[in-house]
Scaffold this active site. Structure first.
Site, PDB file in Angstrom:
ATOM      1  N   GLU A  73       0.824  -1.212   0.000  1.00  0.00           N
ATOM      2  CA  GLU A  73       0.000   0.000   0.000  1.00  0.00           C
ATOM      3  C   GLU A  73       0.859   1.263   0.000  1.00  0.00           C
ATOM      4  O   GLU A  73       0.537   2.226  -0.694  1.00  0.00           O
ATOM      5  CB  GLU A  73      -0.942   0.011   1.212  1.00  0.00           C
ATOM      6  CG  GLU A  73      -1.996  -1.084   1.204  1.00  0.00           C
ATOM      7  CD  GLU A  73      -3.086  -0.903   0.153  1.00  0.00           C
ATOM      8  OE1 GLU A  73      -3.023   0.057  -0.629  1.00  0.00           O
ATOM      9  OE2 GLU A  73      -3.994  -1.750   0.123  1.00  0.00           O
ATOM     10  N   GLU A 104      -4.888   5.541  -0.360  1.00  0.00           N
ATOM     11  CA  GLU A 104      -3.742   4.676  -0.059  1.00  0.00           C
ATOM     12  C   GLU A 104      -3.263   4.925   1.373  1.00  0.00           C
ATOM     13  O   GLU A 104      -2.812   3.995   2.055  1.00  0.00           O
ATOM     14  CB  GLU A 104      -2.599   4.870  -1.054  1.00  0.00           C
ATOM     15  CG  GLU A 104      -2.938   4.631  -2.531  1.00  0.00           C
ATOM     16  CD  GLU A 104      -3.537   3.268  -2.857  1.00  0.00           C
ATOM     17  OE1 GLU A 104      -3.650   2.413  -1.970  1.00  0.00           O
ATOM     18  OE2 GLU A 104      -3.917   3.066  -4.028  1.00  0.00           O
ATOM     19  N   HIS A 107      -5.481   2.974   3.490  1.00  0.00           N
ATOM     20  CA  HIS A 107      -5.134   1.547   3.433  1.00  0.00           C
ATOM     21  C   HIS A 107      -3.894   1.266   4.284  1.00  0.00           C
ATOM     22  O   HIS A 107      -3.828   0.264   4.991  1.00  0.00           O
ATOM     23  CB  HIS A 107      -4.913   1.099   1.985  1.00  0.00           C
ATOM     24  CG  HIS A 107      -6.112   1.296   1.117  1.00  0.00           C
ATOM     25  ND1 HIS A 107      -6.103   1.130  -0.244  1.00  0.00           N
ATOM     26  CD2 HIS A 107      -7.385   1.660   1.427  1.00  0.00           C
ATOM     27  CE1 HIS A 107      -7.306   1.376  -0.724  1.00  0.00           C
ATOM     28  NE2 HIS A 107      -8.102   1.704   0.266  1.00  0.00           N
ATOM     29  N   TYR A 113      -3.635  -0.429  12.032  1.00  0.00           N
ATOM     30  CA  TYR A 113      -4.760  -0.775  12.921  1.00  0.00           C
ATOM     31  C   TYR A 113      -4.812  -2.287  13.173  1.00  0.00           C
ATOM     32  O   TYR A 113      -5.003  -2.731  14.306  1.00  0.00           O
ATOM     33  CB  TYR A 113      -6.042  -0.268  12.248  1.00  0.00           C
ATOM     34  CG  TYR A 113      -7.337  -0.504  13.004  1.00  0.00           C
ATOM     35  CD1 TYR A 113      -7.546   0.035  14.280  1.00  0.00           C
ATOM     36  CD2 TYR A 113      -8.375  -1.228  12.418  1.00  0.00           C
ATOM     37  CE1 TYR A 113      -8.762  -0.156  14.935  1.00  0.00           C
ATOM     38  CE2 TYR A 113      -9.587  -1.422  13.064  1.00  0.00           C
ATOM     39  CZ  TYR A 113      -9.770  -0.881  14.333  1.00  0.00           C
ATOM     40  OH  TYR A 113     -10.961  -1.072  14.972  1.00  0.00           O
ATOM     41  N   GLU A 177      -2.086  -3.099  -8.689  1.00  0.00           N
ATOM     42  CA  GLU A 177      -3.422  -2.949  -8.102  1.00  0.00           C
ATOM     43  C   GLU A 177      -4.446  -3.883  -8.727  1.00  0.00           C
ATOM     44  O   GLU A 177      -5.456  -4.187  -8.111  1.00  0.00           O
ATOM     45  CB  GLU A 177      -3.894  -1.501  -8.252  1.00  0.00           C
ATOM     46  CG  GLU A 177      -2.983  -0.526  -7.551  1.00  0.00           C
ATOM     47  CD  GLU A 177      -3.630   0.829  -7.348  1.00  0.00           C
ATOM     48  OE1 GLU A 177      -3.851   1.517  -8.368  1.00  0.00           O
ATOM     49  OE2 GLU A 177      -3.920   1.180  -6.200  1.00  0.00           O
TER      50      GLU A 177
END
Ligand code: FE
Ligand code: MN
Length: 332
Positions: A73, A104, A107, A113, A177
């Site tokens: 990412e 991005e 992401h 997280y 991608e």
């Protein structure tokens, strides 16, 4: 006229629009807005800490995908900001690139997280692009493919340079991608369907929806450059592009077998390989090339079921309503 090499373009003047499709992709991006903290991770944390909820194979598959995406990412974000933005001077296309760069960042934030909530070792996850050969091969392939536009002296003047630019855009949008993300999406969403790591799976769904718009923008950009510079898209160049896609499919299959070596309940690497062939055909057709494999989609549920979940999730868990049904665009 021209989306690149247009001396008459004033990048500060967005109206009147020359490329309404770029503006449409921007608006779709905005209506898909989300952030990872909106997705609850309690069940995932319980499963991850439990001794029996997940098998060793499932844990390995989850770690492999977090490892690949965590660094892929930011690689994509850097590509947009450091390389593509400089050469695409049209205002509405640049507006979209800024939106994509923000997505991005969201992401990238998602994998921070995930590491934080699950208590993963960041050194392990963020080094997998060096330590896991099937991940390293994909990243190296994209980095090598997109060398030219990182050259500070590179310009898009002349047919040979326009070809290099298209070649690099194919590396970013169609291969990174459009192909290298998709075995991972299928794996994590397949697990989610079995009620395993549902929070992480839902985050992968949101990322997949964003990526489908990135891919659509990238293909529209490539097709516009092709149309405006017909000399650049020669027969031998088209063959070269097809060959890159073929090599990318080999690498993505290798990754699928590495992440999921002996299969899991209801899913296995053979199916992921077929899925990779299916989406590679769709990507080729999207940029005006003939498909190579003719493989049927082994996961017809992948786009449909995620559409439905998404709407349900939005209404169940959200106070704000970013999403309207008409904006759910999927390109699996
Ligand atoms: Fe992304
Ligand atoms: Mn993207």
């Amino acid at each position: 006229m021209g989306i690149i090499n247009n001396k008459a373009t004033d990048p500060n003047k967005i109206l009147p629009l020359t490329y309404p499709w770029a503006r449409e992709h921007y608006k779709t991006g905005v209506s898909n807005n989300w952030v990872p903290e909106e997705i609850a991770m309690q069940k995932d944390v319980e499963q991850w800490k439990s001794a029996s909820a997940l098998s060793e194979k499932e844990r390995r598959l989850i770690l492999w995908n977090l490892g690949f995406f965590s660094t892929a990412e930011s690689l994509t974000a850097n590509n947009i900001v450091m390389a593509i933005y400089r050469h695409v001077t049209n205002s509405e296309a640049r507006q979209y690139l800024l939106r994509q760069a923000y997505e991005e960042a969201v992401h990238t934030d998602t994998f921070i997280y995930c590491c934080d909530t699950l208590g993963l070792d960041p050194d392990h996850i963020y080094n997998m692009y060096n330590t896991i050969p099937s991940i390293k091969e994909k990243d190296d392939f994209v980095v090598n493919l997109t060398e030219s536009i990182f050259d500070p002296d590179f310009t898009t003047a002349g047919t040979a340079n326009i070809q290099r630019f298209i070649h690099d855009l194919i590396g970013y949008y169609v291969i990174m991608e459009g192909i290298f993300f998709y075995a991972g999406f299928a794996m994590m969403i397949a697990l989610r369907r079995q009620n395993k790591m549902v929070g992480v799976g839902e985050q992968f769904e949101f990322i997949m929806r964003d990526e489908s718009v990135h891919l659509a923008f990238g293909c529209d950009l490539i097709n516009t450059i092709k149309k405006e510079n017909p000399g650049a898209w020669s027969g031998s160049f088209a063959e070269q592009v097809t060959d890159l896609v073929r090599q990318a499919v080999v690498l993505e299959k290798r990754y699928a077998y590495d992440a999921c070596p002996d299969g899991l309940l209801g899913i296995n690497a053979d199916q992921f390989s077929l899925y990779v062939e299916h989406i590679a055909d769709r990507r080729l057709e999207r940029i005006g090339l003939s498909k190579m494999y003719g493989t049927e989609n082994p996961f017809p549920w992948l786009s449909e079921s995620t559409d439905l979940n998404k709407e349900k999730n939005f209404f169940e868990t959200r106070v704000t309503e970013y999403q309207t049904a008409g904006n759910l665009v999927w390109d699996d």
